[in-house]
Design an enzyme around this catalytic site. Structure first.
Site, PDB file in Angstrom:
ATOM      1  N   ASP A  32     148.356 110.690  -4.282  1.00 11.98           N
ATOM      2  CA  ASP A  32     148.827 111.708  -5.217  1.00 11.98           C
ATOM      3  C   ASP A  32     148.751 113.115  -4.622  1.00 11.98           C
ATOM      4  OD1 ASP A  32     149.413 109.855  -7.178  1.00 11.98           O
ATOM      5  OD2 ASP A  32     147.452 109.997  -8.125  1.00 11.98           O
ATOM      6  N   GLY A  33     147.698 113.378  -3.851  1.00  6.42           N
ATOM      7  CA  GLY A  33     147.580 114.693  -3.232  1.00  6.42           C
ATOM      8  C   GLY A  33     148.718 114.965  -2.274  1.00  6.42           C
TER       9      GLY A  33
ATOM     10  N   THR B  48     146.855 113.765 -16.905  1.00  8.73           N
ATOM     11  CA  THR B  48     145.969 112.643 -16.569  1.00  8.73           C
ATOM     12  C   THR B  48     145.115 112.931 -15.340  1.00  8.73           C
ATOM     13  OG1 THR B  48     147.743 111.610 -15.286  1.00  8.73           O
ATOM     14  CG2 THR B  48     147.516 110.934 -17.588  1.00  8.73           C
TER      15      THR B  48
ATOM     16  N   LEU C 183     142.256 115.521 -17.787  1.00 17.67           N
ATOM     17  CA  LEU C 183     141.601 114.374 -18.421  1.00 17.67           C
ATOM     18  C   LEU C 183     140.114 114.351 -18.104  1.00 17.67           C
ATOM     19  CD1 LEU C 183     141.949 111.784 -20.095  1.00 17.67           C
ATOM     20  CD2 LEU C 183     142.487 110.578 -17.977  1.00 17.67           C
TER      21      LEU C 183
END
Length: 255
Positions: free
Chosen positions: A44-45, A155, A159
């Protein structure tokens, strides 16, 4: 969707670097500057890095997970990529634009795909006034920090800070405090995504605050304005059976 010019980029991790030459050998490819779709290998990074790097090209990004969580990524498979790209569903996102005025009077502007966060810099709690569309909604929040998150970023850190998960397409931003001390029962707010949010740092000399847009940091801020960058559209591609909207929905029912 039909893409004729595919580019591959990879994170520096061992898994991503091992996958890259196999895909380059298997598929025709062009440099990212010439591509009509970019395939990003990593986590994701790295997806966030890729989106930021090529944001001016407005080219769709299709991620394949060679990282850890891979919330923004598709499952990695070496074969069938062209068919997957042809079937992929597009998710279009608008990033946030942060404008930070520093204590020395200078300005920093940056974009955030996940969130804009403010953090205390010292042992003392930050004191922050919150304005929404110019109106003071909270005169003084005493806290470790506060953040504004997009639905795609809801998220992530939001989150972890006990903020709400926001569905894609809801037209909502999450405003979430980080370890709020006063007012004790304030849990944050849901805002329309066209809202303009301003944070004014109180007692800035005594209680310095930094602001971070994804991974661009501004130290010793006096005022931070956050709004949706409606002039910029990011396009992510997902396999139909593994859509981002479904993952955001499913995340709300995890034990």
């Amino acid at each position: 969707m039909s893409f004729s010019k595919v580019a591959f980029v990879a994170a520096e991790t061992e898994a991503a670097q091992a996958a890259l030459p196999r895909l380059l050998a298997h598929y025709p490819h062009v440099p990212p500057e010439e591509a009509d779709v970019i395939v990003a290998l990593g986590g994701d990074g790295f997806m966030l890095e890729t989106l930021h790097r090529w944001i001016d090209r407005r080219v769709p990004i299709y991620g394949m997970n060679r990282g850890t969580v891979g919330f923004l990524m598709n499952v990695f498979r070496e074969h069938g990529l062209q068919e997957r790209l042809a079937r992929a569903e597009a998710v279009r996102l608008h990033p946030l634009r942060m404008r930070a005025r520093l204590a020395d009077g200078s300005d920093i502007e940056a974009l955030a795909i996940n969130e804009v966060s403010l953090f205390r810099e010292t042992r003392q709690a930050a004191k922050i006034r919150i304005r929404i569309d110019g109106k003071a909604r909270l005169e003084e929040l005493v806290c470790d920090g506060i953040l504004v998150a997009t639905p795609a970023g809801s998220t992530a850190y939001n989150l972890s800070a006990h903020g709400p998960i926001v569905p894609l397409g809801s037209g909502i931003l999450a405003l979430t405090p980080i370890s709020a001390f006063r007012p004790r029962r304030w849990r944050g707010a849901l805002l329309p995504d066209h809202a303009s949010v301003a944070f004014e740092v109180l007692e800035a000399d005594k209680r310095p605050v930094s602001a971070v847009a994804d991974y661009t940091e501004a130290r010793d801020v006096a005022r931070v304005e956050v709004s949706r960058a409606a002039d910029l559209t990011l396009t992510l591609l997902f396999d139909p059976e593994h859509s981002l909207e479904e993952r955001i929905l499913a995340e709300q029912f995890l034990p």
